[in-house]
Design a protein around this motif. Structure first.
Motif: not given
Ligand code: CAA
Length: 257
Positions: A44, A50, A94-95, A201, A205, A208-209
């Motif tokens: 991460d 990535r 995060n990834k 990227p 990220r 995803k959040e």
């Protein structure tokens, strides 16, 4: 920490973790989980990675927590060691993480897959929570993650019965993302990982959040977070590059800044 139970390598910006305890179908003892979490956290942080992938071997992604290690525990030894607390660190990665599943993903093995963002499985792979047959229950997030993925009724049925489910059935329920021929699982997972690794990227990220927040937030709070994250993407060079590339009719080249 030197790794005893996993192997790891990076290729094409994909950080791969190979679970490597084949003699017990990759049963997850505490040290193995620590090694997995530490490697995920390294990936991460790393600019060379990535997307991450976790894979097992042909027979097993992982057959659950190590039963021998657990069998003589008491509530107090469990409470003091709190062995499942470290799993929370996976939630903070995060990834993107892709689980690449052949063979069985049972108990803690299924929980490890459910902690990943996407699950690619072989057509003969099997998923389930057999804990009830051991007189216990899932403890590393299974009741929560499966319920959030497929809803209460199906989750209760599946976890109560403790049965293994075929990959295609798990796919129909929405518990996993893709089913492919057994021999193509790694290839397909890697292809998917590469597709994600080529996207911007920062967008990946923040998506995803935002998506992960949907299950815990009110609609308005979630919309607000999404909007702020959308605005934040305009701070990135990749937003300039992505939109410029569109107008110039070429493919963008994203740098992650
Ligand atoms: N823990 C420790 N050892 C395990 C294990 C586990 N979870 N799963 C398999 N093994 C070991 C077996 O004891 C066996 O070792 P030996 O060769 O020394 O006897 C070896 O791996 C191969 O297993 P089998 O001979 O049983 O292989 P099989 O092909 O006949 O059966 C299986 C495969 C159906 C997966 C069977 O191994 C099995 O039922 N395993 C246990 C699955 C399970 O109950 N998982 C849940 C654990 S509890 C948990 O995960 C709690 C949580 O929420 C975190």
């Amino acid at each position: 920490m030197s790794n005893q139970y996993i192997e790891a390598f990076v290729e094409d910006k994909i950080g791969v973790i190979q679970l490597n305890r084949p003699e017990v179908l990759n049963a997850l003892n505490r040290q193995m989980v620590d090694e997995i979490v530490e490697k995920l956290e390294q990936y991460d942080e790393s600019e060379d990675v990535r997307v991450m992938m976790i894979k097992g071997n042909d027979k097993a992604f992982a057959a659950g927590a190590d039963i021998e290690e657990m069998m003589d525990e008491t509530p107090l030894t469990m409470e003091l060691a709190d062995p499942f607390a470290v799993w929370d660190h996976i939630t903070l990665i995060n990834k993107p993480i892709i689980a690449s599943v052949n063979g069985v993903a049972l108990g803690g093995g299924f929980e490890l897959a459910l902690h990943c963002d996407l699950i690619v499985a072989g057509e003969s792979s099997k998923f389930g929570f057999p804990e009830v047959q051991l007189g216990v229950m899932p403890g590393a997030g299974g009741t929560q993650l499966l319920t959030k993925a497929i809803g209460e009724r199906k989750a209760l049925e599946w976890i109560w019965l403790g049965e293994q489910m075929e990959a295609r059935e798990a796919l129909k329920l929405g518990a996993i993302n893709r089913v492919v021929a057994d021999e193509l699982v790694f290839e397909e997972s890697f292809r998917l990982a590469k597709q994600l690794a080529n996207q911007a990227p920062i967008s990946i990220r923040l998506i995803k959040e935002s998506v992960k927040a949907a299950k815990d937030m009110t609609l308005m709070d979630g919309m607000n977070l999404e909007r702020k994250n959308f605005y934040l993407t305009f701070a990135s060079e990749d937003q300039k590059e992505g939109m410029k590339a569109f107008t110039e009719k070429r493919s963008p080249s994203f740098k992650g800044v």
